[in-house]
Write a protein that holds these residues in place. Sequence first.
Motif, mmCIF file in Angstrom:
data_model
loop_
_atom_site.group_PDB
_atom_site.id
_atom_site.type_symbol
_atom_site.label_atom_id
_atom_site.label_comp_id
_atom_site.label_asym_id
_atom_site.label_seq_id
_atom_site.Cartn_x
_atom_site.Cartn_y
_atom_site.Cartn_z
ATOM 1 N N HIS A 1 0.843 -1.194 0.000
ATOM 2 C CA HIS A 1 0.000 0.000 0.000
ATOM 3 C C HIS A 1 0.874 1.238 0.000
ATOM 4 N N LYS A 2 0.350 2.315 -0.514
ATOM 5 C CA LYS A 2 1.093 3.570 -0.578
ATOM 6 C C LYS A 2 1.482 4.068 0.811
ATOM 7 N N ASN A 3 0.609 3.865 1.796
ATOM 8 C CA ASN A 3 0.925 4.316 3.152
ATOM 9 C C ASN A 3 2.083 3.516 3.750
ATOM 10 N N SER A 4 2.122 2.221 3.451
ATOM 11 C CA SER A 4 3.254 1.399 3.907
ATOM 12 C C SER A 4 4.543 1.881 3.263
ATOM 13 N N ALA A 5 4.482 2.187 1.977
ATOM 14 C CA ALA A 5 5.659 2.685 1.269
ATOM 15 C C ALA A 5 6.099 4.029 1.830
ATOM 16 N N ALA A 6 5.143 4.899 2.110
ATOM 17 C CA ALA A 6 5.474 6.218 2.652
ATOM 18 C C ALA A 6 6.154 6.096 4.006
ATOM 19 N N GLY B 1 -7.931 -0.882 12.532
ATOM 20 C CA GLY B 1 -8.571 0.306 13.078
ATOM 21 C C GLY B 1 -7.928 1.613 12.689
ATOM 22 N N HIS B 2 -6.837 1.587 11.938
ATOM 23 C CA HIS B 2 -6.125 2.809 11.518
ATOM 24 C C HIS B 2 -5.770 3.700 12.703
ATOM 25 N N ASN B 3 -5.540 3.084 13.852
ATOM 26 C CA ASN B 3 -5.030 3.790 15.025
ATOM 27 C C ASN B 3 -4.440 2.728 15.949
ATOM 28 N N GLY B 4 -3.138 2.795 16.173
ATOM 29 C CA GLY B 4 -2.470 1.765 16.947
ATOM 30 C C GLY B 4 -2.971 1.671 18.373
ATOM 31 N N TYR B 5 -3.271 2.804 18.991
ATOM 32 C CA TYR B 5 -3.714 2.814 20.379
ATOM 33 C C TYR B 5 -5.130 2.253 20.491
ATOM 34 N N LEU B 6 -5.962 2.606 19.532
ATOM 35 C CA LEU B 6 -7.324 2.080 19.518
ATOM 36 C C LEU B 6 -7.313 0.575 19.265
ATOM 37 N N ASP B 7 -6.436 0.117 18.386
ATOM 38 C CA ASP B 7 -6.354 -1.312 18.114
ATOM 39 C C ASP B 7 -5.791 -2.079 19.310
ATOM 40 N N ILE C 1 5.478 6.013 16.968
ATOM 41 C CA ILE C 1 4.417 6.210 17.962
ATOM 42 C C ILE C 1 3.450 7.314 17.550
ATOM 43 N N PHE C 2 3.932 8.333 16.839
ATOM 44 C CA PHE C 2 3.002 9.355 16.348
ATOM 45 C C PHE C 2 2.235 8.854 15.128
ATOM 46 N N ASN C 3 2.877 8.047 14.302
ATOM 47 C CA ASN C 3 2.182 7.435 13.181
ATOM 48 C C ASN C 3 1.075 6.503 13.669
ATOM 49 N N GLY C 4 1.264 5.984 14.892
ATOM 50 C CA GLY C 4 0.251 5.121 15.487
ATOM 51 C C GLY C 4 -1.067 5.816 15.737
ATOM 52 N N CYS C 5 -1.095 7.142 15.654
ATOM 53 C CA CYS C 5 -2.354 7.876 15.824
ATOM 54 C C CYS C 5 -3.262 7.758 14.602
ATOM 55 N N VAL C 6 -2.694 7.412 13.450
ATOM 56 C CA VAL C 6 -3.503 7.310 12.225
ATOM 57 C C VAL C 6 -3.326 5.975 11.516
ATOM 58 N N GLU C 7 -2.419 5.130 12.010
ATOM 59 C CA GLU C 7 -2.233 3.811 11.426
ATOM 60 C C GLU C 7 -2.073 2.787 12.550
ATOM 61 N N SER C 8 -2.436 1.553 12.271
ATOM 62 C CA SER C 8 -2.273 0.485 13.245
ATOM 63 C C SER C 8 -0.860 -0.075 13.115
ATOM 64 N N VAL C 9 -0.012 0.207 14.097
ATOM 65 C CA VAL C 9 1.397 -0.177 13.997
ATOM 66 C C VAL C 9 1.845 -1.133 15.093
ATOM 67 N N PHE C 10 1.120 -1.194 16.221
ATOM 68 C CA PHE C 10 1.549 -2.018 17.337
ATOM 69 C C PHE C 10 1.126 -3.479 17.147
ATOM 70 N N TYR C 11 2.049 -4.377 17.492
ATOM 71 C CA TYR C 11 1.786 -5.825 17.469
ATOM 72 C C TYR C 11 1.371 -6.298 16.079
ATOM 73 N N GLU C 12 1.977 -5.703 15.054
ATOM 74 C CA GLU C 12 1.582 -6.025 13.687
ATOM 75 C C GLU C 12 2.385 -7.173 13.074
ATOM 76 N N GLY C 13 2.795 -8.108 13.872
ATOM 77 C CA GLY C 13 3.451 -9.306 13.352
ATOM 78 C C GLY C 13 4.718 -8.981 12.580
ATOM 79 N N GLY C 14 4.685 -9.206 11.265
ATOM 80 C CA GLY C 14 5.871 -9.011 10.454
ATOM 81 C C GLY C 14 5.984 -7.651 9.813
#
Length: 442
Positions: A180-185, A334-340, A389-402
């Motif tokens: 995805h473009k967001n992953s690339a960014a 959820g597009h938010n790491g803290y929410l997820d 951690i700031f990207n986690g506010c708009v993307e799900s980044v925590f505990y994302e496996g690989g």
Amino acid sequence: MARPATQNGSIADLLASGLFLALFAFYWITISPFVDLTGAAAVDPSAGNSNALNQLIALALFGSAVLFYLVRGRTIPLFGPMWLLVFVIGWCVLTSLIAVHPDLAIKRTILVAIVAVNAAVMLILPRSAGEFAKLLAIGVLVVLALCYYGVIFRPTLAIHQASEIREPMNAGLWRGLFPHKNSAAGAMVLIVFIGLFVASVRSKLLGFSIVALATFFLAHTGGKTSTLVLPVILLLAWGIERFPWSRIPVVVGGLVAFNVVAVGSAVFEPLRDLVTALGVDPTFTNRADIWRFAFSAIAERPFTGYGLQSFWQTEGLVYGGDTLETWAAAAYNGHNGYLDALISMGIPGLIITVIWAVFIPIGDLGRAQRAGNDPRMTRLFVRIWLYVIFNGCVESVFYEGGGALWFCLLFALFGLRLQGLAHLVPAEQKVRSAPQGGLAHA
């Protein structure tokens, strides 16, 4: 720590460098780059990695990392604070046992533990800061080469197409080898940080070339958030490095403010009106529906959650079947790491995550500066940590496996810890001694 130039030492160093690059490639490139989003992968871009070969390679790398640690680095405190990591994994296991899909949650909890070990051991594989920079440079140059190769020679797989099933509106935006473009960014932002580190430690020409290539690619991903956040993170990292008193207000206050404005505006109408009046998109690129849906689900299981990564894209949940009333139920995350983290592990899980990923590194940064270790490495880890951690506010980044972002966050967390606990060894002592370990004591 430097190792003597014996034949066995040279072979061990070569194996260590190979393992470093193999780990880097596994999490950044994966075994199935250039996903075709016009087919089944459009539903779950990570589906191509869920196969026996991927699991076999993951176990082989994990086994190699553990073996290296036991033989050459067991005296190095990699996983600090150990009690907190054990608590994180323990809570994941506990919530997984009572999850809606316990088998899936347990499997992903095991994956989290494996990734954590790999990220920590990777730090002690290089024997010096210069070798660390060299190996990182090799890794990101391979990633950049593959991304540009895809754009030039395989554009249907490296550039979003109008024929894609899920998001045809992204047509024309670059994604390179990523799904995805967001992953690339996000990857390009991290590569910029690595390029700056290489420029400061190894070679200015090489480092700034990496920065230029990554920045040009970033501009073509259409990742507005990552593009805007890049200079902000560089400024924040500079500020909290020089003004220790600003760390908690800037980091904690910034995360709270961003999440209140973003997620809060999706739930509370007065706040949404205020955000609209400020000229900010109150939907945050159509994430608001997902966040409202997530809060409805959290209300059903606020303490234990649904199990690690066992809510989105699964069947049989409270909101499953034909009762779905919003497209958000089909969201990949959820597009938010803290929410997820909250929806996966409940309120205790969110608290543990914030302590581990936000508060502990603030203390580690202070210890790293007092220890007098190489500030260039500390700066690299701080930049990666702040961005994720700031990207986690708009993307799900925590505990994302690989995922590369999650792997790099662990890499930065453990790196900051080591920078505070390790001791510099004078160059003349390095030549005479034959110690255990690697970069942790460089």
